[in-house]
Design a protein around this motif. Structure first.
Motif, PDB file in Angstrom:
ATOM      1  N   THR A 136      -7.830   1.709   2.546  1.00 34.26           N
ATOM      2  CA  THR A 136      -7.716   1.078   1.127  1.00 34.26           C
ATOM      3  C   THR A 136      -5.939   0.358   0.996  1.00 34.26           C
ATOM      4  OG1 THR A 136      -5.765   2.546   1.929  1.00 34.26           O
ATOM      5  CG2 THR A 136      -8.071   3.665   1.005  1.00 34.26           C
ATOM      6  N   ALA A 137      -5.567  -0.103   0.651  1.00 37.86           N
ATOM      7  CA  ALA A 137      -4.835  -0.952  -0.421  1.00 37.86           C
ATOM      8  C   ALA A 137      -3.812  -0.616   0.547  1.00 37.86           C
ATOM      9  CB  ALA A 137      -4.256  -1.332  -2.044  1.00 37.86           C
ATOM     10  N   LEU A 138      -3.122   0.557   0.797  1.00 39.60           N
ATOM     11  CA  LEU A 138      -1.848   0.661   1.171  1.00 39.60           C
ATOM     12  C   LEU A 138      -2.274   0.544   3.179  1.00 39.60           C
ATOM     13  CD1 LEU A 138       0.410   2.449   1.407  1.00 39.60           C
ATOM     14  CD2 LEU A 138      -0.605   3.894   1.640  1.00 39.60           C
ATOM     15  N   GLU A 139      -3.712   1.477   3.198  1.00 41.24           N
ATOM     16  CA  GLU A 139      -4.187   0.785   4.607  1.00 41.24           C
ATOM     17  C   GLU A 139      -3.775  -0.425   5.272  1.00 41.24           C
ATOM     18  OE1 GLU A 139      -6.334   4.822   5.208  1.00 41.24           O
ATOM     19  OE2 GLU A 139      -7.289   2.748   4.456  1.00 41.24           O
ATOM     20  N   ASN A 140      -4.092  -1.466   4.298  1.00 43.34           N
ATOM     21  CA  ASN A 140      -4.523  -2.744   4.375  1.00 43.34           C
ATOM     22  C   ASN A 140      -2.754  -3.291   4.408  1.00 43.34           C
ATOM     23  OD1 ASN A 140      -6.715  -4.246   4.690  1.00 43.34           O
ATOM     24  ND2 ASN A 140      -7.744  -2.968   2.915  1.00 43.34           N
ATOM     25  N   ALA A 141      -1.562  -3.157   3.667  1.00 46.06           N
ATOM     26  CA  ALA A 141      -0.966  -3.853   3.571  1.00 46.06           C
ATOM     27  C   ALA A 141      -0.073  -3.101   5.044  1.00 46.06           C
ATOM     28  CB  ALA A 141      -0.168  -3.231   2.276  1.00 46.06           C
ATOM     29  N   ALA A 142       0.081  -1.842   5.699  1.00 42.12           N
ATOM     30  CA  ALA A 142       0.835  -1.455   6.544  1.00 42.12           C
ATOM     31  C   ALA A 142      -0.404  -1.555   7.893  1.00 42.12           C
ATOM     32  CB  ALA A 142       0.158   0.242   6.624  1.00 42.12           C
ATOM     33  N   THR A 143      -1.161  -2.949   7.975  1.00 44.80           N
ATOM     34  CA  THR A 143      -1.884  -3.236   9.067  1.00 44.80           C
ATOM     35  C   THR A 143      -0.522  -4.333  10.290  1.00 44.80           C
ATOM     36  OG1 THR A 143      -3.564  -3.593   7.890  1.00 44.80           O
ATOM     37  CG2 THR A 143      -4.011  -4.879   9.807  1.00 44.80           C
ATOM     38  N   GLY A 144      -0.135  -3.474  11.269  1.00 42.84           N
ATOM     39  CA  GLY A 144       0.881  -4.086  12.105  1.00 42.84           C
ATOM     40  C   GLY A 144       2.353  -4.151  11.801  1.00 42.84           C
ATOM     41  N   SER A 145       2.389  -2.899  10.588  1.00 50.49           N
ATOM     42  CA  SER A 145       3.852  -2.387  10.352  1.00 50.49           C
ATOM     43  C   SER A 145       3.366  -0.449   9.631  1.00 50.49           C
ATOM     44  CB  SER A 145       4.368  -2.921   8.869  1.00 50.49           C
ATOM     45  OG  SER A 145       3.074  -2.595   7.890  1.00 50.49           O
ATOM     46  N   ASP A 146       4.422   0.151   9.053  1.00 47.22           N
ATOM     47  CA  ASP A 146       4.233   1.126   8.684  1.00 47.22           C
ATOM     48  C   ASP A 146       4.051   1.452   7.261  1.00 47.22           C
ATOM     49  OD1 ASP A 146       6.812   1.626   7.295  1.00 47.22           O
ATOM     50  OD2 ASP A 146       7.017   0.905   9.311  1.00 47.22           O
ATOM     51  N   GLU A 147       4.021   2.793   6.499  1.00 47.27           N
ATOM     52  CA  GLU A 147       2.847   3.286   5.379  1.00 47.27           C
ATOM     53  C   GLU A 147       3.798   2.690   5.106  1.00 47.27           C
ATOM     54  OE1 GLU A 147       0.222   6.334   4.759  1.00 47.27           O
ATOM     55  OE2 GLU A 147      -1.437   4.911   5.973  1.00 47.27           O
ATOM     56  N   SER A 148       5.489   3.412   4.442  1.00 45.17           N
ATOM     57  CA  SER A 148       6.668   3.352   4.129  1.00 45.17           C
ATOM     58  C   SER A 148       7.059   2.009   3.756  1.00 45.17           C
ATOM     59  CB  SER A 148       7.774   3.928   4.090  1.00 45.17           C
ATOM     60  OG  SER A 148       8.002   3.259   5.765  1.00 45.17           O
TER      61      SER A 148
ATOM     62  N   ILE B 171      -0.419 -10.133   0.378  1.00 41.26           N
ATOM     63  CA  ILE B 171       0.671 -11.309   0.794  1.00 41.26           C
ATOM     64  C   ILE B 171       1.723  -9.377   0.955  1.00 41.26           C
ATOM     65  CG2 ILE B 171       2.453 -11.960  -1.187  1.00 41.26           C
ATOM     66  CD1 ILE B 171       0.913 -12.900  -2.638  1.00 41.26           C
ATOM     67  N   ALA B 172       1.436  -8.129   0.257  1.00 40.08           N
ATOM     68  CA  ALA B 172       1.948  -7.056   0.641  1.00 40.08           C
ATOM     69  C   ALA B 172       1.958  -6.908   1.757  1.00 40.08           C
ATOM     70  CB  ALA B 172       1.804  -5.860  -0.096  1.00 40.08           C
ATOM     71  N   ARG B 173       1.348  -7.296   3.184  1.00 44.54           N
ATOM     72  CA  ARG B 173       0.996  -6.880   3.922  1.00 44.54           C
ATOM     73  C   ARG B 173       1.758  -7.697   4.772  1.00 44.54           C
ATOM     74  NH1 ARG B 173      -4.750  -7.677   5.961  1.00 44.54           N
ATOM     75  NH2 ARG B 173      -4.377 -10.614   5.089  1.00 44.54           N
ATOM     76  N   ALA B 174       1.608  -8.855   4.295  1.00 44.71           N
ATOM     77  CA  ALA B 174       2.939 -10.186   5.567  1.00 44.71           C
ATOM     78  C   ALA B 174       4.332  -9.819   5.215  1.00 44.71           C
ATOM     79  CB  ALA B 174       2.483 -11.839   4.868  1.00 44.71           C
ATOM     80  N   LEU B 175       4.653  -9.469   4.087  1.00 45.72           N
ATOM     81  CA  LEU B 175       5.981  -8.846   3.979  1.00 45.72           C
ATOM     82  C   LEU B 175       6.201  -7.862   4.347  1.00 45.72           C
ATOM     83  CD1 LEU B 175       6.110  -9.508  -0.652  1.00 45.72           C
ATOM     84  CD2 LEU B 175       6.801 -10.751   1.789  1.00 45.72           C
ATOM     85  N   ALA B 176       5.546  -6.548   4.544  1.00 47.61           N
ATOM     86  CA  ALA B 176       5.388  -5.017   5.349  1.00 47.61           C
ATOM     87  C   ALA B 176       5.259  -5.342   6.655  1.00 47.61           C
ATOM     88  CB  ALA B 176       5.003  -4.444   5.115  1.00 47.61           C
ATOM     89  N   TYR B 177       5.220  -6.713   6.911  1.00 52.24           N
ATOM     90  CA  TYR B 177       5.138  -6.739   8.654  1.00 52.24           C
ATOM     91  C   TYR B 177       6.257  -6.921   9.075  1.00 52.24           C
ATOM     92  CZ  TYR B 177       3.190  -8.742  13.054  1.00 52.24           C
ATOM     93  OH  TYR B 177       2.826  -9.033  13.998  1.00 52.24           O
ATOM     94  N   GLY B 178       7.913  -7.949   8.465  1.00 47.23           N
ATOM     95  CA  GLY B 178       8.681  -8.079   9.280  1.00 47.23           C
ATOM     96  C   GLY B 178       8.537  -9.498  10.248  1.00 47.23           C
ATOM     97  N   GLY B 179       8.324 -10.734   9.349  1.00 45.95           N
ATOM     98  CA  GLY B 179       8.099 -11.802  10.635  1.00 45.95           C
ATOM     99  C   GLY B 179       9.461 -11.759  10.678  1.00 45.95           C
ATOM    100  N   ASP B 180       8.968 -13.212  11.330  1.00 47.02           N
ATOM    101  CA  ASP B 180      10.356 -13.959  11.613  1.00 47.02           C
ATOM    102  C   ASP B 180      10.328 -14.948  10.861  1.00 47.02           C
ATOM    103  OD1 ASP B 180      11.763 -12.349  13.856  1.00 47.02           O
ATOM    104  OD2 ASP B 180      10.598 -13.124  15.223  1.00 47.02           O
ATOM    105  N   VAL B 181       8.844 -15.830  10.715  1.00 48.15           N
ATOM    106  CA  VAL B 181       8.723 -17.281   9.900  1.00 48.15           C
ATOM    107  C   VAL B 181       7.771 -16.559   9.255  1.00 48.15           C
ATOM    108  CG1 VAL B 181       8.280 -19.626   9.845  1.00 48.15           C
ATOM    109  CG2 VAL B 181       9.195 -18.079  12.591  1.00 48.15           C
ATOM    110  N   LEU B 182       7.775 -16.757   7.322  1.00 46.95           N
ATOM    111  CA  LEU B 182       6.187 -16.502   7.057  1.00 46.95           C
ATOM    112  C   LEU B 182       5.490 -17.551   6.975  1.00 46.95           C
ATOM    113  CD1 LEU B 182       5.630 -14.312   5.312  1.00 46.95           C
ATOM    114  CD2 LEU B 182       7.095 -14.930   2.972  1.00 46.95           C
TER     115      LEU B 182
END
Lengths: 189, 248
Positions: free
Chosen positions: A84-96, A128-139
């Motif tokens: 789902t969109a939520l599961e995809n965006a949570a790849t590498g991070s958490d659902e919240s 884009i949400a997946r990248a933002l949720a991941y919380g990297g040091d460089v985007l």
């Protein structure tokens, strides 16, 4: 104030005998927004792949990203078709975090939908949400606004800037680059 | 739950087949050559009251399904191995080609030389299932979108998470299709192996005895039993697979 930089010295990358990057050198500031421009096939995506560590240069040196965690919006969405969109965006991070990013990008009502049930623009926003949720040091953003309307481009650009991390972006469109406000520009020819 | 309409349709189709069977049986006019549906079903009803029918059917099921399970597991392991190692693929693919190309009776006869009659159906089931599951799963692994794997790595997924979140859902449809197809093959070949190897307590043995004593009605009743069990197994498998797909 001194900022970190990514330093590329005489980087060459060849595919099938064709040099995509030939003795390319540059200093990329690791702060604010840096826009990469160049004709199609000039090697922008290859440069990104080298910076992200997905490819190794044939020769030359890349320094400055060793201890940095990259978050990426690839040229393609690269969403898991069965998630789902939520599961995809949570790849590498958490659902919240993923939920927060999706709501920020206007997908709060589409959390449980699969990629095939969403439009192209919606899928782009999930990426884009997946990248933002991941919380990297460089985007790293490779043509991030493909398929988005003007309003959603602005919302996405604002959300990316609010992440407050260095942004490296490939875009052909001046108006899209302007969405990020002030930026450095690096040309690859 | 199937709708009433679907149930009526199934009943109608079954009735058509029974009527055609009855008509052909009347035309032939000899129960020895083609027993009527009534006599076959009556005989099956009698067989079902006997404990040995259930015991023999259970043992046949056990042999074939054990072989099937071993075959599926081996097929998956071989698929993982050969999709990861070109040397393993080069080394093992001739064996796969031989098993695929050889007639099943050759293997049954060979197995009879080396194994007890009880083991032959089990081994034959394994041999039928392995190449099918192996080929389909290996192809599905190799077709997994490399860009998704790259994405997973970039977003910090561990190797196990990449297997669980990317490889398994990607491979599952082809794997499950191979499991369904190979079940039918395992069942048919397993019973054929029983008819040749004649393990004492088996459907195959009963089928052979019916043929030996020219008891055509028994032959038909046991065949009906085989078909019913095969359909039951496939139904159970498809239901199980729907659940696996839903949970994946």
């Amino acid at each position: 104030m001194m900022h970190d930089v990514i330093s590329l010295k005489n980087v060459t990358k060849t595919f099938g005998g064709h040099a995509v990057l030939n003795n390319f050198s540059a200093e990329i500031p690791l702060c604010g927004v840096t826009v990469f421009r160049g004709a199609s096939g000039a090697g922008k995506t290859t440069l990104f792949r080298l910076l992200m560590g997905l490819e190794k240069p044939d020769s030359g040196e890349i320094c400055g990203l060793e201890d940095k965690k990259p978050a990426v919006v690839f040229q393609e969405d690269r969403l898991l078709p069965w998630s789902t969109a939520l599961e995809n965006a949570a790849t590498g991070s958490d659902e919240s975090r993923a939920r927060e990013a999706l709501v920020r990008l206007g997908l709060g009502d589409n959390l449980c939908q699969l990629p095939r049930e969403l439009s192209g623009g919606m899928n782009r926003r999930v990426a884009i949400a997946r990248a933002l949720a991941y919380g990297g040091d460089v985007l790293f953003l490779d043509e991030p606004f493909t398929g988005l309307d003007e309003e959603n481009k602005k919302i996405a650009a604002d959300a990316m800037r609010e992440a407050n991390i260095p942004i490296l972006v490939i875009t052909h469109d001046d108006a899209e680059a302007d969405l990020f406000g002030a930026f450095c520009e690096i040309r690859i020819d | 739950m199937p709708s009433k309409r679907k149930l009526y349709q199934t009943a109608l189709i079954a009735l058509i087949y029974l009527l055609v069977w009855e008509a052909v049986s009347l035309l032939v006019g000899k129960e020895l050559l083609l027993p009527s549906p009534f006599s076959t079903l009556s005989r099956l009803a009698v067989l079902l009251t006997k404990a040995e029918t259930w015991l023999f059917s259970g043992l046949t099921l056990l042999r074939i399904m054990t072989g099937y399970a071993i075959g599926v597991i081996s097929g998956v392991l071989l698929a993982v191995l050969t999709s990861r190692s070109q040397f393993a693929e080069a080394l093992l693919s001739p064996l796969r080609a031989i098993v695929k190309a050889s007639p099943v009776t050759s293997f049954i006869l060979l197995a009879l030389l080396w194994l007890s009659s009880d083991m032959v159906p089990l081994v034959i089931s394994i041999l039928m299932v392995v190449p099918m599951v192996w080929t389909a799963t290996a192809e599905a692994i190799l077709q997994t979108d490399i860009r998704l794997i790259e994405m997973g790595k970039m977003f910090g997924l561990t190797r196990w998470q990449i297997v669980k979140k990317i490889f398994v859902p990607s491979v599952l449809p082809q794997f499950l299709a191979a499991c369904t197809t190979s079940l039918g093959f395992a069942w048919k070949s397993g019973v054929a192996a029983e008819i040749i190897a004649l393990p004492k307590q088996s459907i195959g043995y009963m089928l052979y005895q019916s043929k030996l004593r020219i008891e055509t009605t028994d032959l038909f009743a046991w065949t009906l039993m085989i078909v019913a069990l095969s359909m039951l197994l496939e139904w159970l498998l498809v239901r199980g697979m729907r659940r696996i797909r839903h949970d994946a």
